[in-house]
Every structure is written in structure tokens, then in C-alpha cells.
Write an enzyme that holds these catalytic residues in place. Structure first.
Site, PDB file in Angstrom:
ATOM      1  N   SER A  58       0.835  -1.207   0.000  1.00 28.20           N
ATOM      2  CA  SER A  58       0.000   0.000   0.000  1.00 28.20           C
ATOM      3  C   SER A  58       0.870   1.258   0.000  1.00 28.20           C
ATOM      4  CB  SER A  58      -0.907   0.026   1.230  1.00 28.20           C
ATOM      5  OG  SER A  58      -1.742  -1.103   1.242  1.00 28.20           O
ATOM      6  N   LEU A 113       2.762   0.459   7.764  1.00 27.81           N
ATOM      7  CA  LEU A 113       2.621   0.932   6.381  1.00 27.81           C
ATOM      8  C   LEU A 113       3.840   1.709   5.849  1.00 27.81           C
ATOM      9  CD1 LEU A 113      -1.159   2.025   6.342  1.00 27.81           C
ATOM     10  CD2 LEU A 113      -0.149   0.039   5.215  1.00 27.81           C
ATOM     11  N   CYS A 159      -6.285  -1.661   7.156  1.00 24.72           N
ATOM     12  CA  CYS A 159      -5.063  -1.961   7.914  1.00 24.72           C
ATOM     13  C   CYS A 159      -5.369  -1.825   9.404  1.00 24.72           C
ATOM     14  CB  CYS A 159      -3.949  -1.001   7.531  1.00 24.72           C
ATOM     15  SG  CYS A 159      -2.461  -1.294   8.481  1.00 24.72           S
TER      16      CYS A 159
HETATM   17  C1  LIG Z   1       3.991  -8.337   6.568  1.00 24.83           C
HETATM   18  C2  LIG Z   1       2.646  -8.002   6.006  1.00 24.83           C
HETATM   19  C3  LIG Z   1       2.451  -6.768   5.384  1.00 24.83           C
HETATM   20  C4  LIG Z   1       1.200  -6.444   4.840  1.00 24.83           C
HETATM   21  N1  LIG Z   1       1.036  -5.241   4.224  1.00 24.83           N
HETATM   22  C5  LIG Z   1      -0.185  -4.934   3.665  1.00 24.83           C
HETATM   23  C6  LIG Z   1      -0.373  -3.703   2.971  1.00 24.83           C
HETATM   24  O1  LIG Z   1       0.531  -2.885   2.807  1.00 24.83           O
HETATM   25  N2  LIG Z   1      -1.617  -3.461   2.470  1.00 24.83           N
HETATM   26  C7  LIG Z   1      -2.671  -4.338   2.579  1.00 24.83           C
HETATM   27  O2  LIG Z   1      -3.764  -4.079   2.082  1.00 24.83           O
HETATM   28  N3  LIG Z   1      -2.495  -5.527   3.214  1.00 24.83           N
HETATM   29  C8  LIG Z   1      -1.285  -5.832   3.758  1.00 24.83           C
HETATM   30  N4  LIG Z   1      -1.116  -7.044   4.400  1.00 24.83           N
HETATM   31  C9  LIG Z   1      -2.259  -7.985   4.473  1.00 24.83           C
HETATM   32  C10 LIG Z   1      -2.195  -9.039   3.372  1.00 24.83           C
HETATM   33  O3  LIG Z   1      -2.276  -8.467   2.082  1.00 24.83           O
HETATM   34  C11 LIG Z   1      -3.349 -10.067   3.527  1.00 24.83           C
HETATM   35  O4  LIG Z   1      -4.589  -9.381   3.452  1.00 24.83           O
HETATM   36  C12 LIG Z   1      -3.298 -10.790   4.866  1.00 24.83           C
HETATM   37  O5  LIG Z   1      -1.962 -11.102   5.218  1.00 24.83           O
HETATM   38  C13 LIG Z   1      -4.121 -12.089   4.858  1.00 24.83           C
HETATM   39  O6  LIG Z   1      -3.657 -12.977   3.847  1.00 24.83           O
HETATM   40  P1  LIG Z   1      -2.617 -14.187   4.158  1.00 24.83           P
HETATM   41  O7  LIG Z   1      -3.170 -14.951   5.317  1.00 24.83           O
HETATM   42  O8  LIG Z   1      -2.553 -14.963   2.876  1.00 24.83           O
HETATM   43  O9  LIG Z   1      -1.310 -13.534   4.495  1.00 24.83           O
HETATM   44  C14 LIG Z   1       0.122  -7.376   4.940  1.00 24.83           C
HETATM   45  C15 LIG Z   1       0.334  -8.622   5.557  1.00 24.83           C
HETATM   46  C16 LIG Z   1       1.569  -8.939   6.091  1.00 24.83           C
HETATM   47  C17 LIG Z   1       1.743 -10.291   6.744  1.00 24.83           C
END
Ligand SMILES: Cc1cc2nc3c(=O)[nH]c(=O)nc-3n(C[C@H](O)[C@H](O)[C@H](O)COP(=O)(O)O)c2cc1C
Length: 299
Positions: A39, A66, A121
Site C-alpha cells: 500500500s 505501512l 489496515c
Molecule cells: C507483513 C505483512 C504486510 C502487509 N502489508 C499490507 C499492505 O501494505 N496493504 C494491505 O492491504 N495488506 C497488507 N497485508 C495484508 C495481506 O495483504 C493479507 O490481506 C493478509 O496477510 C491475509 O492474507 P494471508 O493470510 O494470505 O497472508 C500485509 C500482511 C503482512 C503479513
């Protein structure tokens, strides 16, 4: 998905690999059907001090804060995509509708496929869930974004609200083309040895296998109400997880935490989906979509 045509339904989720555009492109080379950037907001942000990530049982909790280079610098980086027509979603965040609009105006001339609005977030005050839990603010933000771009816009939703459907309605009515469900689940990890919070920020977002069932329920609830494209996200690590998401009603799946073990997971999941469809005699992935919606209890 709506006006977007992906070569396959697996998508890199936002942020897990940091702000580098290179990682996004690498995921596409490894076989992801699309990829979402970290993001980006109006101005550069350093993010929080370490520790920003902690492993817990069957997932992890992050509070990165972020970190991002800001829209101007990111726009310069996106220049690399020119003429390539790659299926890249740019994820954006802001403190209010004017910040979201400013980010869109700064980035929009670049050659990328669509936006994903980070309305969800859970660990940065003033952006994210403060907006994403309020249908009024979500409507304002989505309208402002819609007014500044012709590209498709997906609203990424938070699981940390009992107003999921109200928030999604606000986004869709204000012009969102699709939904991403979900972002991380709000958590508070504690280190038993120090007896203190495990993350600098205290509160963080839980991701990985631990949230899979919550994400499935959110996608199911959304598909009951909406016909727009939905990307299911949360704990997807195998083709079975992906197929369950399609059965709940997703058009595509996003993978975050599971890609930390390598981008091979995109290919593995795609092969698994194809084998499943062949075994079941199903001609098109679309025929699976929402299959679990039709009601009735399993025998
Ligand atoms: C280290 C980390 C950083 C993330 N940064 C963002 C981000 O910048 N923007 C966003 O919309 N989601 C962010 N997420 C959320 C992920 O895109 C995703 O929605 C969330 O981790 C659930 O999916 P997963 O279980 O496959 O990881 C982040 C997740 C993690 C673990």
C-alpha cells in the site's frame, strides 16, 4: 473478474514482501495471475521500529506501520511497467478521501491494471480500519477515487467489523468494481519470556492459516449479497484452500503469508485446481463459484 482478464485465479496479496516492485514482478514470473503492490500513501512513511513481525502458532502477526516511499516516488517506479500491460494492482491508503484522491492523481497515468483500496489496515491509527469500519467514510473515499480514475477499483475489507456487508455496500454503491476480503485480523501477541508485548506497536494483524476460516466466512457472506468480483484472501496455502474460497464465492484468491516460503506456491495451487476440475469433470472454474451457497446440509 469484471473487465479484468487474468491468466489464472491466483494473486499475490498486498504488502507481505515489502514495498519492492521487483517482488511483485517476480510473483508474476513465477505464475501468479496478478499481483498487488504494497500500500502506498501520499507521503513517504518509515513504518514502525522492530519488532514488526512475530510468528505465532499457525500464522504470524505484523505491525509494519505501512512503510512506503510515498506516491511520487512510487509513480516513478511504476514507470517501469510502461507498455507491458501487466496484471498489477496498486494498493493505496490515505487518511481521508482527499488523500486517497491525491494518491490516485499522482499514480494514475502509469501502466497498471487496477487499484485496491486498503480500507482495512488494523495497526495504523487514522487510516485503515478507522475508515474501513465506517460505511460513510468508505463511500466518500470510494467516490473520490472513482472520480479520478477509469481503472477498475477493488475495495479491500476488514474482518474486524460486524458491519462487513454495510461497508461493502457503501463501496459498491460508490463505484467499486470489486471486493477483496480480507485484510488481517486484529491481534495482540505477547512474549512469554520478556512478559511484554511482542511487537513494538503492541497491536498487529494476524495472517496465515489461523485466519482461513474467518476469511471463508467473510467471502461467503459477501457472495450472498453481491454479484461483483471478489478476491478471497486469508490463509490460503494449498489448492484445497483455494477451491474452498471459490466454493464460498470468490472469483480469485490472494496469497500473502504462504508466499513467504517461495513463489512456487502459485504454480502448485494452479496445478491442483486444474487436477481437481478434471477429476470432478468440471469444464470451467466459473462453475465452481459459489457452489457452497446453494444451501442444504451435507449428507
Ligand atoms: C507483513 C505483512 C504486510 C502487509 N502489508 C499490507 C499492505 O501494505 N496493504 C494491505 O492491504 N495488506 C497488507 N497485508 C495484508 C495481506 O495483504 C493479507 O490481506 C493478509 O496477510 C491475509 O492474507 P494471508 O493470510 O494470505 O497472508 C500485509 C500482511 C503482512 C503479513
Amino acid at each position: 473478474m469484471g473487465s479484468l482478464h487474468l491468466s489464472n485465479p491466483t494473486v499475490l496479496a498486498s504488502g507481505v514482501h515489502g514495498s519492492s516492485l521487483e517482488k511483485v514482478l517476480q510473483a508474476l514470473r513465477f505464475g501468479a495471475g496478478a499481483a498487488v503492490t504494497k500500500s502506498v500513501g501520499t507521503v513517504p512513511r518509515e513504518g514502525y521500529p522492530e519488532p514488526t513481525l512475530v510468528e505465532v502458532g499457525d500464522g504470524m502477526v505484523n505491525a509494519a506501520g505501512l512503510p512506503n516511499p510515498g506516491a511520487k516516488e512510487f509513480s516513478r517506479q511504476l514507470g517501469k511497467l510502461e507498455g507491458k500491460q501487466l496484471p498489477v494492482f496498486v494498493s493505496i491508503f490515505g487518511g481521508d478521501e482527499s488523500e486517497f484522491a491525491e494518491v490516485v492523481r499522482t499514480l494514475d497515468r502509469n501502466d497498471f491494471a487496477a487499484y485496491e483500496l486498503n480500507l482495512s489496515c488494523p495497526h495504523v491509527a487514522g487510516v485503515g480500519t478507522e475508515i474501513g469500519h465506517s460505511p460513510d467514510l468508505v463511500a466518500k473515499v470510494t467516490k473520490a477515487v472513482r472520480a479520478n480514475t477509469k481503472k477498475p477499483v477493488f475495495a479491500k475489507l476488514s474482518p474486524n467489523t460486524d458491519r462487513l456487508i454495510d461497508v461493502a455496500s457503501a463501496a459498491v454503491e460508490a463505484g467499486a468494481d470489486g471486493l477483496t476480503a480480507v485484510n488481517t485480523v486484529k491481534a495482540f501477541p505477547i512474549d512469554v519470556e520478556t512478559g511484554k508485548r511482542a511487537l513494538w506497536n503492541g497491536r498487529g494483524g494476524l495472517s496465515g492459516s489461523a485466519i482461513r476460516q474467518v476469511a471463508l466466512r467473510c467471502v461467503y457472506d459477501l457472495r450472498e449479497e453481491f454479484d461483483v468480483p471478489i478476491m478471497g484472501c486469508g490463509g490460503i496455502a494449498t489448492w484445497e484452500d483455494a477451491v474452498r474460497m471459490f466454493l464460498a464465492g470468490a472469483d480469485a484468491v490472494q496469497l500473502g503469508t504462504s508466499t513467504l516460503d517461495g513463489f512456487e506456491v502459485f504454480h502448485q495451487i494452479n496445478v491442483g485446481i486444474i487436477e481437481y476440475l478434471e477429476r470432478k469433470g468440471i469444464a470451467r472454474l466459473g462453475e465452481l463459484k459459489g457452489g457452497a451457497q446453494s444451501g442444504g446440509t451435507p449428507k
